[in-house]
Write a protein that holds these residues in place. Structure first.
Motif, PDB file in Angstrom:
ATOM      1  N   VAL A 194     141.170  18.061  13.933  1.00 22.19           N
ATOM      2  CA  VAL A 194     142.559  18.523  13.983  1.00 22.19           C
ATOM      3  C   VAL A 194     143.437  17.486  14.687  1.00 22.19           C
ATOM      4  O   VAL A 194     144.525  17.142  14.229  1.00 22.19           O
ATOM      5  N   LEU A 197     137.143  18.106   8.361  1.00 16.91           N
ATOM      6  CA  LEU A 197     137.381  19.432   8.913  1.00 16.91           C
ATOM      7  C   LEU A 197     136.940  20.511   7.929  1.00 16.91           C
ATOM      8  O   LEU A 197     136.264  21.477   8.303  1.00 16.91           O
ATOM      9  N   GLU A 198     137.309  20.347   6.668  1.00 16.45           N
ATOM     10  CA  GLU A 198     136.924  21.337   5.664  1.00 16.45           C
ATOM     11  C   GLU A 198     135.410  21.423   5.528  1.00 16.45           C
ATOM     12  O   GLU A 198     134.838  22.513   5.429  1.00 16.45           O
ATOM     13  N   THR A 237     144.993  29.968   9.645  1.00 13.19           N
ATOM     14  CA  THR A 237     145.146  29.117  10.826  1.00 13.19           C
ATOM     15  C   THR A 237     145.201  27.649  10.442  1.00 13.19           C
ATOM     16  O   THR A 237     146.130  26.923  10.822  1.00 13.19           O
ATOM     17  N   PHE A 238     144.224  27.180   9.672  1.00  9.54           N
ATOM     18  CA  PHE A 238     144.174  25.761   9.364  1.00  9.54           C
ATOM     19  C   PHE A 238     145.151  25.370   8.263  1.00  9.54           C
ATOM     20  O   PHE A 238     145.576  24.213   8.190  1.00  9.54           O
TER      21      PHE A 238
END
Length: 471
Positions: free
Chosen positions: A267, A328-329, A374-375
């Motif tokens: 992030v 991140l994914e 959220t993401f």
């Protein structure tokens, strides 16, 4: 969750959606970073607008919260965020009872017993907690602060550097309080986001990260009841299913020490890439202002707001940011896929309603659950259901073909985990496992007594080329 809670992420990349009212990314509509709303809410901002301090009295929100304007704890006013979230949750607040606390503790205890039989990772829970929605907000604030503050700092820096000279003139009278006002705006926005999430989360790990205190397994009874509504399953089954998911998450994050940091770093890596190209911005400004009737009037805040909402100041994603999003994914999918796999192994034969509950969880994620929202709004990441299915396939096939110990061993080092490319062909990745130890050459000889060269090439008493030694 139909509304995007945070609004830090880039706007929708679909040009057609961006032209629709209310579209464009985040809670700010066509102004994803909130600066358009900041200027627009000030009404008479401009050289003739008077004392900036007088503006606060004209805005009800700020009039009530002037004491918070002294905030100096970072780019987000977390006092305001907390108060705003709790005030939104107050009408439906249900404190947890002693009976709910006992039921949650028992469900988490039983969940850990079941998981002991399907994973090598030991329990990560030393206490079970039942939280109300308000408790969830208050207890998770430290985790949100660490995640969001660096992102907010970069958003402010990027947008400030991109602000054209004409708009900077409009903001000039507010220069002394822009920092505090930015903190208030972010605080109000984050508070609203936390309230929306608190209405839906069932555990402390629903967003893909552990947000509670270390060693605490958490359920939110009010939301557990809402999750099971309409499923025609006993509430203790629903509670146990969600307890299994919470306990599985806690095992993973407790015993894979680098995992939380890697997710957070992804992030923040995205945040570090937020920047603007001055030349591209200038070209966009020229085009935007040429299409604005009368051009840009520094004395007209509405024209400044139209410019901010036109999209020309939006930073473009860099290759580094796209790489951070893929990482991140992939990590989020691997975490959720592992949790799905071990919970299914633990509950499929024991929990009668497991199939219905698991399908409800899948539909929830597909329509935008807490993690997805959220993401999506923090960094513009759209979690793909297919990616999660690919991750679940990896973990399920690993357990079936190589055993649970080999499956869980992949968490021992980040380099052992499947990459985004591996998830494109999950069964090929599984087939390659167990054939050879990727760290064998690195560890060869580490456990051999000093001076013992047995089994090394050329050290079996023969010559270096394998021939018999000379007499």
């Amino acid at each position: 969750m139909s509304d995007l809670p945070f609004g830090f992420g880039l706007p929708d990349r679909d040009p057609e959606k961006r032209d629709e009212p209310g579209q464009g990314g985040g809670a700010g509509g066509d102004d994803p970073f909130g600066l358009g709303a900041l200027f627009g809410s000030m009404g008479g901002v401009g050289p003739g607008a008077g004392n900036p301090a007088d503006l606060l009295g004209k805005m009800p929100l700020f009039a009530e919260l002037q004491k918070l304007m002294s905030w100096s704890g970072g780019p987000v006013n977390w006092d305001l965020a907390r108060q705003g979230a709790i005030s939104q949750l107050a009408p439906g607040h249900q404190p947890t009872s002693a009976a709910e606390q006992a039921a949650v503790s028992e469900a988490l205890r039983l969940a850990d017993l079941w998981l002991d039989q399907v994973t090598e990772l030991p329990s990560g829970i030393d206490r079970g907690l039942a939280w109300s929605r308000v408790d969830w907000v208050e207890q998770t604030l430290p985790a949100w602060t660490a995640l969001i503050d660096p992102l907010a700092e970069r958003v402010v820096a990027a947008m400030t550097s991109a602000l054209p000279a004409e708009a900077a003139q409009v903001a000039g009278p507010l220069a002394g309080i822009m920092g505090q006002m930015g903190g208030v705006m972010f605080g109000a926005q984050v508070g609203q986001a936390l309230a929306k999430l608190a209405d839906e989360v069932t555990t402390s790990t629903d967003v893909g990260l552990p947000l509670g205190p270390k060693g605490a397994g958490v359920l939110v009874p009010q939301n557990v009841t809402a999750f099971g509504a309409g499923l025609d399953r006993p509430e203790d089954e629903v509670r146990l299913f969600l307890a299994l998911r919470e306990a599985a998450h806690q095992r993973l994050f407790a015993h894979v020490p680098w995992l939380r940091q890697q997710l957070t770093d992804a992030v923040h890596a995205y945040a570090r890439g937020i920047h603007v190209d001055p030349e591209a911005i200038q070209r966009g400004l020229d085009e935007a202002m040429s299409g604005m009737e009368g051009g840009l009037d520094p004395n007209d805040p509405e024209s400044v707001q139209r410019l901010l909402g036109s999209g020309v100041l939006e930073p473009e994603e860099t290759p580094e940011q796209q790489m951070a999003l893929r990482r991140l994914e992939t990590l989020l999918a691997l975490v959720e896929g592992w949790v799905d796999s071990v919970v299914s192994a633990a509950a499929a034969e024991r929990l009668p309603g497991h199939s219905a509950l698991a399908e409800t969880m899948r539909r929830r994620r597909a329509s935008g659950g807490p993690a997805e929202q959220t993401f999506a709004t923090l960094v513009g990441l759209e979690l793909r259901p297919r990616r999660l299915r690919d991750a679940s396939t990896v973990w399920g096939a690993m357990a079936q073909q190589h055993g649970t110990a080999e499956r869980d061993r992949l968490w021992s080092h980040p380099d052992l985990l499947p990459t985004s490319e591996d998830l494109d062909e999950p069964l090929d990745f599984v087939a390659r496992q167990g054939a050879a130890d990727p760290f064998a050459e690195l560890t060869d000889g580490l456990d051999r007594p000093e001076g013992d060269d047995t089994d090394r090439p050329g050290t079996d008493g023969s010559g270096t080329d394998g021939t018999e030694p000379k007499a």
